[in-house]
Motif scaffolding. Structure first.
Motif, PDB file in Angstrom:
ATOM      1  N   ALA A  75       0.758  -1.165  -0.045  1.00  0.00           N
ATOM      2  CA  ALA A  75       0.097  -0.008   0.111  1.00  0.00           C
ATOM      3  C   ALA A  75       0.956   1.210   0.080  1.00  0.00           C
ATOM      4  CB  ALA A  75      -0.867  -0.008   1.210  1.00  0.00           C
ATOM      5  N   ALA A  76       2.098   1.290   0.628  1.00  0.00           N
ATOM      6  CA  ALA A  76       2.784   2.451   0.811  1.00  0.00           C
ATOM      7  C   ALA A  76       3.469   2.578  -0.562  1.00  0.00           C
ATOM      8  CB  ALA A  76       4.042   2.261   1.747  1.00  0.00           C
ATOM      9  N   GLY A  77       3.904   1.629  -1.215  1.00  0.00           N
ATOM     10  CA  GLY A  77       4.616   1.734  -2.790  1.00  0.00           C
ATOM     11  C   GLY A  77       5.638   2.303  -2.808  1.00  0.00           C
ATOM     12  N   ARG A  78       6.584   2.884  -1.813  1.00  0.00           N
ATOM     13  CA  ARG A  78       7.715   3.527  -1.999  1.00  0.00           C
ATOM     14  C   ARG A  78       8.621   2.658  -2.611  1.00  0.00           C
ATOM     15  NH1 ARG A  78       7.705   5.862   3.999  1.00  0.00           N
ATOM     16  NH2 ARG A  78       7.583   3.545   4.276  1.00  0.00           N
ATOM     17  N   PRO A  79       9.761   3.019  -3.067  1.00  0.00           N
ATOM     18  CA  PRO A  79      10.745   2.214  -3.461  1.00  0.00           C
ATOM     19  C   PRO A  79      11.444   1.414  -2.442  1.00  0.00           C
ATOM     20  CG  PRO A  79      10.971   4.215  -4.656  1.00  0.00           C
ATOM     21  CD  PRO A  79       9.834   4.388  -3.525  1.00  0.00           C
ATOM     22  N   ILE A 136      12.130  -4.290  -0.467  1.00  0.00           N
ATOM     23  CA  ILE A 136      12.007  -5.558   0.605  1.00  0.00           C
ATOM     24  C   ILE A 136      11.087  -6.630   0.497  1.00  0.00           C
ATOM     25  CG2 ILE A 136      13.244  -3.991   2.087  1.00  0.00           C
ATOM     26  CD1 ILE A 136      10.735  -4.395   4.012  1.00  0.00           C
ATOM     27  N   LEU A 137      10.127  -6.100  -0.369  1.00  0.00           N
ATOM     28  CA  LEU A 137       8.954  -7.237  -0.597  1.00  0.00           C
ATOM     29  C   LEU A 137       9.553  -8.886  -1.073  1.00  0.00           C
ATOM     30  CD1 LEU A 137       6.029  -5.398  -2.164  1.00  0.00           C
ATOM     31  CD2 LEU A 137       6.152  -6.370   0.101  1.00  0.00           C
ATOM     32  N   PRO A 138      10.539  -9.091  -1.899  1.00  0.00           N
ATOM     33  CA  PRO A 138      10.800 -10.459  -2.181  1.00  0.00           C
ATOM     34  C   PRO A 138      11.365 -11.052  -0.889  1.00  0.00           C
ATOM     35  CG  PRO A 138      11.685  -8.848  -3.894  1.00  0.00           C
ATOM     36  CD  PRO A 138      11.067  -8.064  -2.830  1.00  0.00           C
TER      37      PRO A 138
END
Length: 230
Positions: free
Chosen positions: A206-210, A215-217
């Motif tokens: 939701a934040a969608g910042r780079p 760190i999503l992976p």
């Protein structure tokens, strides 16, 4: 027979989140090392590293004020616990507790907005001389109940580090919804609510910042490993 989390991350199945993280270039062995430790052991190791760096920095810059408190996180948790504050830990500390390898230099809490809880928050944090980071030069703006009641996001600078107070979390919602997306952990002897790995992933998306998307992976790999290891 279920594979251990080490097997899952070291030899990820094709098409899995762990395989995607490895292909992305993430060193999964660092995640494995963190996941071998309990959340409290991760925090203790992190704090020891921070203290060593602060001591080194203090020796170089004698005019720089650095807190001598041995464990800032423990101090904050104790103060919140002593006042029975209703809160959920969110932000980078959550990622660290769940197994991520680094941590930000601030603490973030989502809190209940009841009048009683607002009073408790103010009482628990006042000993640390909180000042608003966004209004640090405005002496008329002080940390008090009315500020918590009227502002959705309070960014504090305190004697023990930066603290952010949130009424809600993007991608999840209000305090009650954040609480519903939390897990209970024991840190330094205190039972605390910490945003779940699922909740953290939702918040980062939701934040969608780079910096959040990068760190999503790793978070997806941790989630996958923990799920298969259960």
């Amino acid at each position: 027979m279920k594979r251990s989390i080490e097997e899952i991350l070291l030899n990820p199945k094709p098409g899995s989140k762990a395989a995607a993280a490895k292909e992305f270039g993430i060193d999964l062995t660092l995640l494995i090392r963190n996941l071998r430790l309990s959340p409290e052991e991760r925090l203790t190791e992190m704090q020891n590293s921070v203290e060593a760096f602060e001591q080194f920095a203090n020796e170089i810059k004698s005019n720089r004020h650095i807190s001598k408190e041995a464990n800032k996180i423990k101090v904050v948790l104790k103060s919140l616990s002593d006042e029975n504050v209703e809160y959920v830990i969110v932000g980078e500390l959550v990622a660290f507790v769940h197994g991520w390898k680094t941590i930000a230099d601030k603490l973030e809490f989502c809190y209940s907005g009841t009048d009683e809880n607002l009073n408790r928050i103010v009482k628990s944090l006042l000993p640390f001389n909180p000042r608003l980071r966004d209004f640090s030069n405005d002496s008329s703006t002080i940390f008090q109940k009315s500020l918590l009641k009227n502002e959705p996001n309070i960014k504090l600078e305190t004697q023990i580090g930066n603290i952010d107070l949130l009424k809600e979390v993007a991608g999840i919602g209000s305090f009650q919804e954040v609480l519903d997306h939390s897990d209970t952990f024991h840190l330094y002897g205190f039972g605390v609510h910490i945003l779940s790995i699922d909740g953290l992933i939702k918040a980062k998306l939701a934040a969608g910042r780079p910096k959040d998307l990068l760190i999503l992976p790793e978070l997806e790999a941790i989630k996958e490993g923990l799920s298969e290891d259960e």
